[in-house]
Write an enzyme that holds these catalytic residues in place. Structure first.
Site, short mmCIF file in Angstrom:
data_model
loop_
_atom_site.label_atom_id
_atom_site.label_comp_id
_atom_site.label_asym_id
_atom_site.label_seq_id
_atom_site.Cartn_x
_atom_site.Cartn_y
_atom_site.Cartn_z
N LYS A 35 0.45 -1.58 -0.03
CA LYS A 35 0.32 0.28 -0.28
C LYS A 35 0.90 1.40 0.58
CE LYS A 35 -0.45 0.13 5.32
NZ LYS A 35 -1.63 0.59 6.30
N TYR A 261 18.27 28.93 7.79
CA TYR A 261 16.71 30.30 8.72
C TYR A 261 17.27 30.12 10.29
CZ TYR A 261 14.56 30.28 3.87
OH TYR A 261 14.77 30.13 2.64
#
Length: 372
Positions: A35, A261
């Protein structure tokens, strides 16, 4: 020149891991769970690699979450049996279930009613899901016997009927809740003289008493160890996906200089920083902490600074030979032989391997290594 990031999928390792699951399962049959696009590895390619094994070694069935995933496999040429682990979502899907020759789980009364009202040309194999303690899908144990009897008496679905459930804590060292679920399902199976499908990856690896008629290896097929404490069997798993990139720039920083950042990481000494072509826009986890391991030229180092959309930065100070074009492995197997487990990376991201593997986005090319 193409961006150097790619996900290499080792289909030989996939076959090895499935063979390990079969070995551990003993007399149990092992459905291969593919899946979520085979946990991000490519469902059609993975299914084809397993389906092309010799008849006595190939999976007797594949498992997916929904009809759309099964349709993709059939369109990709996969002919093996496929079971829908969540069954149908609308009654009209039963026509496609029949046309594609699928098996299906049933976990709710509306699914049972729709199935019993349907008139297929031949019976649809059904796996009756019981909620033994996970408390997601399934019939309560005290209702399951009556549902079983209805299904067993119906020509629509009398073929291939079995009981299934899902363990909540098979990965844990503390086995009390696991044992409670197992005892519940084994008692129900004895009452109904029903075959069982219970064991997910951790139960396949660690709990042979739970194997039953079928096991459902999932994430272990892709080389991830789902156990809270690794055992001899899980140490034998091989990584299937290697997320590989390169250094695309190098910066020399003085002590005290920040990177990225918000300047989360600051150099504690004169440092060399490598910029890697990989970021959260590729599916690499933005929550990766400073210190998250990576392999550069086969040597362990770590992320330094916040992950950006298209790039991340790593500390090259102790790998002086690293330069532009040097191999970087975010997880998996380096060309130098070293291996970095996706499970270890996941722990540094405060997540699990499933989210990392399924999170790699389509813009990252998949390159398949054929099985030997």
């Amino acid at each position: 020149m193409a961006r150097p990031l790619l996900a290499e999928i080792d289909l030989g390792a996939l076959r090895h891991n499935y063979s390990l699951a079969r070995e551990l399962a003993g007399d149990s049959r092992a459905v291969a769970v593919i899946k979520a696009d085979a946990y991000g590895h490519g469902a059609v390619a993975c299914a084809a690699a397993l389906e092309s094994l010799p008849a006595e070694r190939r999976p007797p069935a594949f498992a997916v979450a929904c009809l759309e995933e099964a349709e993709a496999l059939r369109e990709g040429g996969i002919e093996s049996s496929i079971v829908l682990l969540e069954g149908i979502f609308e009654p009209h899907e039963l026509a496609r279930v029949e046309a594609l020759g699928l098996w299906m789980a049933v976990h709710s009364e509306w699914q049972v009613s729709a199935l019993l009202a349907y008139r297929p040309a031949k019976p649809i194999p059904v796996w009756l899901k019981v909620d033994s303690g996970m408390h997601r899908l399934g019939f309560p144990p005290d209702q399951a016997a009556a549902v079983w009897e209805r299904l067993a008496a119906a020509p629509t679905c009398a073929t291939g009927l079995l009981l299934m459930s899902h363990f909540a804590t098979a990965d844990a060292v503390d086995s009390k809740y696991f044992q409670r679920q197992l005892d519940c399902m084994q008692a129900l199976a004895r009452r109904l003289d029903a075959p069982l499908c219970l064991a997910n990856s951790p139960a396949t690896l660690a709990w042979p008493e739970a194997h039953g008629a079928w096991v459902r290896p999932g994430v272990m097929l892709y080389g991830s160890d789902p156990l809270e404490r690794a055992n001899e069997a899980s140490h034998r798993l091989e990584p299937v996906m290697t997320l590989r990139s390169e250094i695309i720039a190098v910066r020399d920083l003085a002590a005290g200089e920040p990177v990225g950042y918000a300047g989360r990481w600051q150099a504690s000494r004169p440092s060399r920083i490598g910029v890697v072509a990989c970021g959260y826009g590729d599916g690499y986890d933005r929550h990766a902490a400073d210190g998250t391991p990576v392999l550069v030229a086969g040597q362990r180092t770590a992320i330094a600074g916040k992950v950006s959309m298209d790039m991340l930065t790593v500390d090259l100070t102790d790998i002086p030979e690293a330069d532009i074009g040097t191999e970087v492995v975010l997880w998996g197997r380096s060309r130098h032989g070293a291996v970095l487990s996706v499970d270890e990376v996941a722990r540094h991201c405060d997540t699990i391997s499933y989210t990392l593997l399924t999170g790699i986005l389509p813009r990252v090319p998949r390159r398949y290594t054929p099985p030997a």
